[in-house]
Design a protein around this motif. Structure first.
Motif, PDB file in Angstrom:
ATOM      1  N   UNK A 403      -5.076   4.530  -4.307  1.00 51.45           N
ATOM      2  CA  UNK A 403      -4.715   4.521  -2.890  1.00 51.45           C
ATOM      3  C   UNK A 403      -5.758   3.680  -2.171  1.00 51.45           C
ATOM      4  N   UNK A 404      -5.339   2.548  -1.637  1.00 50.24           N
ATOM      5  CA  UNK A 404      -6.244   1.593  -1.002  1.00 50.24           C
ATOM      6  C   UNK A 404      -5.959   1.523   0.499  1.00 50.24           C
ATOM      7  N   UNK A 405      -6.998   1.717   1.289  1.00 44.35           N
ATOM      8  CA  UNK A 405      -6.900   1.595   2.748  1.00 44.35           C
ATOM      9  C   UNK A 405      -7.627   0.313   3.140  1.00 44.35           C
ATOM     10  N   UNK A 406      -6.901  -0.638   3.714  1.00 49.71           N
ATOM     11  CA  UNK A 406      -7.446  -1.958   4.027  1.00 49.71           C
ATOM     12  C   UNK A 406      -7.481  -2.177   5.533  1.00 49.71           C
ATOM     13  N   UNK A 407      -8.647  -2.605   6.039  1.00 52.91           N
ATOM     14  CA  UNK A 407      -8.807  -2.917   7.462  1.00 52.91           C
ATOM     15  C   UNK A 407      -8.780  -4.435   7.638  1.00 52.91           C
TER      16      UNK A 407
END
Length: 495
Positions: A403-407
């Motif tokens: 699960x990757x959260x990218x800003x």
């Protein structure tokens, strides 16, 4: 020359099938003077997209790569060796094997060629296939988040967290090698992988908080994952009447003189071992496929689906929507993500190398893949009511689930940087569509909207009444357990 001709022929076949390009759809401009800059023919200036975004930091939760099975499973799989030895001895004469019906012959031949690799390494250690998977996963994220990789100036820009087990630490290291393209003897922005931080007492981002809500006296005794799994399997495949037992005996021991002897040898436990040999074979490298996947051929697709149901039920009880406790195991990691989004001066890359339970608990915390009907032992073993369920651990909690959260930092068509960053959340490399009020959806959304969404999800906690009801339920289970223990004890004394 023949190879060259073959290449030309294959190329010409591809070209013959090609029918041309499809015209793209360009923006439509109004018929007024404001459209002048867009209607100047070859002198029209290039107009970039309304918004251009680049990734600037990311937060990743990833499960370790494929591992060797635990010791008792290895022992069970090795316990199948005597079946292979018997078949090799009985069908040493190829004529005897060729005389069998095709279905029997093919299954028996595959098991005769089986090579058991499960006991070649220590239990639960990551294997070579798992390490390679993690490196390749990191490499793919490198290609998508290259702007972050090139902006990393030192190990201080990376926070590497890991569960204490070696398989998690090694998985995280391989992921980082692929992500940062660290290679011996070659120039890299980061020369060494940062040391992994393991959870301290009270840190429940990786080590889940399974003690809340809890009943202090007496202590709640919950079934572990193996007990849940065995309970499911024994219901589907009871020792004396398991449908798989007769099916497998007829497949591997078709002669009349073998039936009675081997009918007693093919127990429910051995059938489960056959499945474990099949399932684990897909995480090893075999030069010959038949050497690895032999035991898969004693099952059909319906059998495999039954075992998949077993896994799904197990993880639903452990990390899914089973009760008010399990559905909120992911909250500590969600709070960490929220803190990561709040701080612009944080590390550019934050990694958590963890377990299946962490992926599934975060998915549950996001309230994704929740079925209308709760999964139960009854509806998962009787009929096909839950066959189209959303909860599928094969897709959600597989090896290397991530699960990757990218800003993102964005600029408009005038090359002005926007004050508000944007965020995308990926599950197993696929962007998630977030739904807001009035059915507004996006996969790359304003950061404040994403933070508010996570805050709302964190507020979904049990009420005091629900907690009290849950505690009373646990006390009731304990009483039933104690009654059961007393009955067993008394019967043992009488015996």
């Amino acid at each position: 020359m023949l190879v060259f001709i073959a290449i030309l022929l294959s190329t010409s076949q591809v070209l013959a099938k090609f029918r041309g390009f499809k015209d793209p759809i360009f923006p439509q401009y109004p018929n007024d003077m404001k459209s002048i800059p867009f209607r100047l023919g070859s002198m029209t200036p290039y107009h970039p997209p309304d918004k251009t975004c680049v990734a600037i930091r990311c937060h990743c939760t990833v499960r370790h790569g494929a591992k060797y099975p635990k010791e008792d499973v290895q022992t069970e799989i090795s316990g199948l060796n005597f079946i292979q030895e018997y078949l090799n001895a009985r069908y040493k004469d190829e004529n005897a094997l060729n005389a069998l019906p095709k279905e029997n012959r093919e299954a028996i031949l595959k098991i005769m060629k089986w090579v058991n690799k499960t006991s070649s390494k220590s239990a639960k250690e990551i294997n070579q296939h798992g390490l390679q998977t993690m490196y390749k996963l990191g490499s793919r994220w490198n290609s998508r988040l290259l702007n972050i990789v090139t902006s990393i100036e030192s190990e201080k820009d990376i926070e590497f967290n890991s569960a204490i087990e070696d398989r998690c630490v090694l998985s995280g290291q391989e992921f980082l090698r692929g992500f940062l393209k660290i290679q011996k003897g070659k120039d890299s922005t980061v020369i060494e992988i940062p040391l992994a931080k393991v959870p301290k007492k009270g840190d429940h981002r990786i080590k889940l908080d399974k003690g809340k809500p809890e009943v202090k006296e007496p202590k709640v005794k919950k079934p572990d994952e193996e007990e849940v799994e065995i309970k499911f399997f024994n219901k589907v495949c009871p020792q004396e009447t398991c449908y798989l037992r007769e099916k497998i005996v007829k497949l591997l021991f078709p002669s009349d003189d073998e039936w009675e002897t081997w009918r007693n040898e093919i127990t429910s436990a051995r059938i489960r071992a056959m499945y474990m040999a099949c399932a684990n074979s897909y995480v090893y490298d075999y030069s010959n496929e038949e050497e690895g996947h032999a035991w898969c051929h004693v099952f059909d697709i319906d059998d495999i689906i039954m075992f998949e149901n077993m896994h799904d039920y197990q993880y639903y009880i452990k990390n899914g929507y089973n009760d008010i406790k399990t559905k909120n195991y992911g909250h500590p990691m969600m709070r960490d993500i929220l803190g990561f989004l709040d701080k612009k001066d944080t590390e550019k890359f934050k990694l958590f190398a963890s377990h299946t339970s962490n992926c599934l608990s975060l998915i549950t915390g996001f309230r994704m893949f929740e079925d209308k009907d709760k999964l139960s032992l009854k509806n998962m073993t009787e009929g096909d009511k839950m066959s189209n369920r959303k909860w599928k651990s094969s897709l959600l909690g597989n090896y290397a689930c991530n699960i990757m959260v990218v800003v993102y930092e964005c600029e408009n068509a005038n090359y002005e940087i926007s004050e508000e960053e944007e965020v995308s959340i990926f599950l197993n490399e696929t962007p998630l569509e977030m739904v807001f009020e009035n059915e507004i959806t996006c996969t790359q959304c304003p950061i404040d909207a994403v933070k508010n969404l996570i805050i709302q999800l964190l507020k979904d906690t049990p009420t005091d009444e629900e907690l009290k009801e849950y505690e009373n339920l646990q006390k009731g289970k304990i009483v039933q357990e104690k009654i059961g223990e007393t009955s067993i004890s008394e019967s043992s004394v009488k015996t």
